[in-house]
Design a protein around this motif. Sequence first.
Motif, PDB file in Angstrom:
ATOM      1  N   SER A 106       0.831  -1.210   0.000  1.00  0.00           N
ATOM      2  CA  SER A 106       0.000   0.000   0.000  1.00  0.00           C
ATOM      3  C   SER A 106       0.863   1.257   0.000  1.00  0.00           C
ATOM      4  N   ALA A 108       3.865   1.460  -1.222  1.00  0.00           N
ATOM      5  CA  ALA A 108       4.466   1.538  -2.555  1.00  0.00           C
ATOM      6  C   ALA A 108       3.496   2.196  -3.538  1.00  0.00           C
ATOM      7  N   LYS A 109       2.232   1.849  -3.443  1.00  0.00           N
ATOM      8  CA  LYS A 109       1.224   2.470  -4.306  1.00  0.00           C
ATOM      9  C   LYS A 109       1.034   3.941  -3.960  1.00  0.00           C
ATOM     10  N   LEU A 110       0.960   4.236  -2.666  1.00  0.00           N
ATOM     11  CA  LEU A 110       0.751   5.608  -2.210  1.00  0.00           C
ATOM     12  C   LEU A 110       1.861   6.541  -2.697  1.00  0.00           C
ATOM     13  N   TYR A 111       3.101   6.080  -2.583  1.00  0.00           N
ATOM     14  CA  TYR A 111       4.247   6.897  -2.975  1.00  0.00           C
ATOM     15  C   TYR A 111       4.631   6.705  -4.444  1.00  0.00           C
ATOM     16  N   ARG A 112       3.845   5.896  -5.146  1.00  0.00           N
ATOM     17  CA  ARG A 112       4.097   5.606  -6.564  1.00  0.00           C
ATOM     18  C   ARG A 112       5.516   5.069  -6.781  1.00  0.00           C
ATOM     19  N   ILE A 113       5.876   4.136  -5.929  1.00  0.00           N
ATOM     20  CA  ILE A 113       7.190   3.511  -6.002  1.00  0.00           C
ATOM     21  C   ILE A 113       7.265   2.698  -7.290  1.00  0.00           C
ATOM     22  N   GLU A 114       8.328   2.891  -8.020  1.00  0.00           N
ATOM     23  CA  GLU A 114       8.499   2.229  -9.314  1.00  0.00           C
ATOM     24  C   GLU A 114       9.342   0.969  -9.231  1.00  0.00           C
ATOM     25  N   TYR A 128      15.911   4.890  -4.793  1.00  0.00           N
ATOM     26  CA  TYR A 128      15.753   3.547  -5.350  1.00  0.00           C
ATOM     27  C   TYR A 128      17.074   2.793  -5.402  1.00  0.00           C
TER      28      TYR A 128
END
Length: 145
Positions: A106, A108-114, A128
């Motif tokens: 969640s 990762a999605k919130l912070y738009r982790i690539e 990263y």
Amino acid sequence: MRWLTSLLILFAVHSQAQVANKVVWLTTAATSEAQTLAARESSKGAVFQIYFVDHTNQILTHFEESVPKEIKDRSVRERDEYIQRHIAPKIKPYFPELMRSEVGLSLAKLYRIERIPAVIVNDKYVYYGLSVDHALRLFKERVEK
């Protein structure tokens, strides 16, 4: 006297911004114990959180593979009964780990982790593919400029 108070408040806010208060490390189960200990050590003085984002997938895959083939070919109702009777009690001890992994996903999605691994510092900066120590050094260099 008021200008002095304003200057002190501005200094306190600026000083606080230069410190890593919170470090979140999104990583995988392939992370070694030594890497985990090093990450904790390098983030001393900050709230440190680590999330293994692939634990959910690993755990559920393991249990899915433990269902016998003859059960997989049966009706949905029979499969569900088998899972409730034989698999669900075995998964229960893994719930905390599953939930932590889901929280990591969640975030990762919130912070738009690539990409994973990723280090999030102070809920604002994302680094990263670096160790926590390296990410914190880059953060410190950035805020000192």
